[in-house]
Motif scaffolding. Structure first.
Motif, PDB file in Angstrom:
ATOM      1  N   GLN A 157       0.867  -1.176   0.000  1.00 22.06           N
ATOM      2  CA  GLN A 157       0.000   0.000   0.000  1.00 22.06           C
ATOM      3  C   GLN A 157       0.901   1.223   0.000  1.00 22.06           C
ATOM      4  O   GLN A 157       1.863   1.279   0.749  1.00 22.06           O
ATOM      5  N   PHE A 158       0.586   2.191  -0.857  1.00 26.97           N
ATOM      6  CA  PHE A 158       1.406   3.397  -0.898  1.00 26.97           C
ATOM      7  C   PHE A 158       0.537   4.615  -1.172  1.00 26.97           C
ATOM      8  O   PHE A 158      -0.617   4.505  -1.612  1.00 26.97           O
ATOM      9  N   THR A 159       1.096   5.769  -0.908  1.00 27.45           N
ATOM     10  CA  THR A 159       0.445   7.035  -1.225  1.00 27.45           C
ATOM     11  C   THR A 159       1.397   7.891  -2.038  1.00 27.45           C
ATOM     12  O   THR A 159       2.608   7.626  -2.075  1.00 27.45           O
ATOM     13  N   LEU A 160       0.861   8.887  -2.692  1.00 30.85           N
ATOM     14  CA  LEU A 160       1.651   9.743  -3.587  1.00 30.85           C
ATOM     15  C   LEU A 160       2.010  11.028  -2.862  1.00 30.85           C
ATOM     16  O   LEU A 160       1.146  11.714  -2.324  1.00 30.85           O
ATOM     17  N   ARG A 161       3.316  11.352  -2.874  1.00 31.54           N
ATOM     18  CA  ARG A 161       3.767  12.602  -2.269  1.00 31.54           C
ATOM     19  C   ARG A 161       3.563  13.769  -3.240  1.00 31.54           C
ATOM     20  O   ARG A 161       3.335  13.577  -4.437  1.00 31.54           O
ATOM     21  N   ILE A 162       3.685  14.973  -2.692  1.00 41.33           N
ATOM     22  CA  ILE A 162       3.517  16.182  -3.504  1.00 41.33           C
ATOM     23  C   ILE A 162       4.548  16.231  -4.624  1.00 41.33           C
ATOM     24  O   ILE A 162       4.263  16.698  -5.730  1.00 41.33           O
ATOM     25  N   ASP A 163       5.777  15.742  -4.365  1.00 41.68           N
ATOM     26  CA  ASP A 163       6.834  15.816  -5.379  1.00 41.68           C
ATOM     27  C   ASP A 163       6.728  14.719  -6.438  1.00 41.68           C
ATOM     28  O   ASP A 163       7.583  14.616  -7.313  1.00 41.68           O
ATOM     29  N   GLY A 164       5.674  13.882  -6.353  1.00 39.94           N
ATOM     30  CA  GLY A 164       5.474  12.848  -7.350  1.00 39.94           C
ATOM     31  C   GLY A 164       6.052  11.503  -6.972  1.00 39.94           C
ATOM     32  O   GLY A 164       5.795  10.499  -7.657  1.00 39.94           O
ATOM     33  N   SER A 165       6.852  11.440  -5.895  1.00 39.39           N
ATOM     34  CA  SER A 165       7.385  10.167  -5.428  1.00 39.39           C
ATOM     35  C   SER A 165       6.316   9.440  -4.617  1.00 39.39           C
ATOM     36  O   SER A 165       5.256   9.994  -4.321  1.00 39.39           O
TER      37      SER A 165
END
Length: 259
Positions: A157-165
């Motif tokens: 499970q992951f989420t997207l950071r503001i910088d696109g990573s």
């Protein structure tokens, strides 16, 4: 009486309330904090909660005590709630009891010994329900881990950071065998995993996730990377879900398709 956080009690009083006086009389028996109004009560719960028991006046300044306790139960389902009200408000409180929001209804004025007995009952109920919930969660976790061990790939499970990573929130233990990496290592730094894939495949993955974030459509990906001194091919599937107003979380699985 239970110890520590299992015995914390919050009184939320209205303008014409006797709760502060009752808290003073009961402070030697219970761990009680008092809030003046719903706003201060919510602030205390956020800062010092959760509370085992929450006692509120039916009329909390400009707010309705039942609505406040409904919010308490939504945020902390194992908090046991008590409401103090006049005899004229019985019908309103009965509906809240039937709805499962309120465990005890006490009429005002409420003698200290009556409230003390009710608090003992509430703490006992909280402790019983808390233990039952902990046992159920433990059994559920054990079953979940067995299921994870039998799946033919790495669940993540992951989420997207503001910088696109991306930031991995969960990685199953199968990553040790598949990637030679510890789950905590991947969660602390996604690049520990992602940098082992070919640059072109990695770029395709990030582009796919950016498009999925815009459309909330599930996505599939194939990529090649070097793990355990071997070049290996992987197939991944993941499905996005919006959490709240902004955050998007993807759940998926990555399998080794190397022939």
């Amino acid at each position: 009486m239970p110890d520590g956080s299992e015995s914390k009690i919050l009184f939320v009083e209205g303008a014409e309330s006797c709760l502060s006086a009752l808290a003073g009389e009961l402070h030697s028996q219970f761990s009680i904090e008092t809030a003046h109004g719903a706003e201060q009560g919510a602030e205390l719960i956020g800062r010092r909660g959760p509370f085992a028991v929450v006692v509120a006046d039916l009329h909390i300044h400009e707010n309705n005590g039942i609505d406040f306790l409904r919010q308490v139960r939504r945020l902390n389902p194992d908090s046991v709630c008590v409401v103090l009200a006049d005899h004229d408000d019985v019908s309103v409180v009965v509906d809240a009891v039937n709805e499962g929001i309120v465990f005890r209804f006490l009429t005002t004025p409420c003698p200290p010994d009556v409230l003390g007995k009710a608090l003992d009952e509430c703490l006992s109920r909280h402790l019983t329900e808390h233990k039952a919930l902990a046992e159920a969660l433990q059994k559920s976790e054990a079953g979940y881990q067995r299921m994870m061990a039998n799946l033919p790939g790495v669940v993540y499970q992951f989420t997207l950071r503001i910088d696109g990573s991306i930031k991995f929130l969960f990685v199953s233990d199968a990553c040790r065998e598949m990637f030679g990496l510890e789950p905590d290592c991947i969660k602390e730094d996604s690049n520990a995993l992602m940098n082992r894939f070919k640059a072109s495949d990695r770029a395709d993955f990030y582009q796919m996730i950016a498009e999925s974030a815009a459309t909330l459509e599930p996505c599939r990906w194939r990529g090649c990377g070097r793990f355990n001194d071997d070049e290996r091919w992987f197939h991944g599937v993941c499905r996005p879900e919006r959490i709240g107003d902004a955050e998007i979380v993807w759940d998926g699985m990555l399998t080794d398709i190397t022939e």
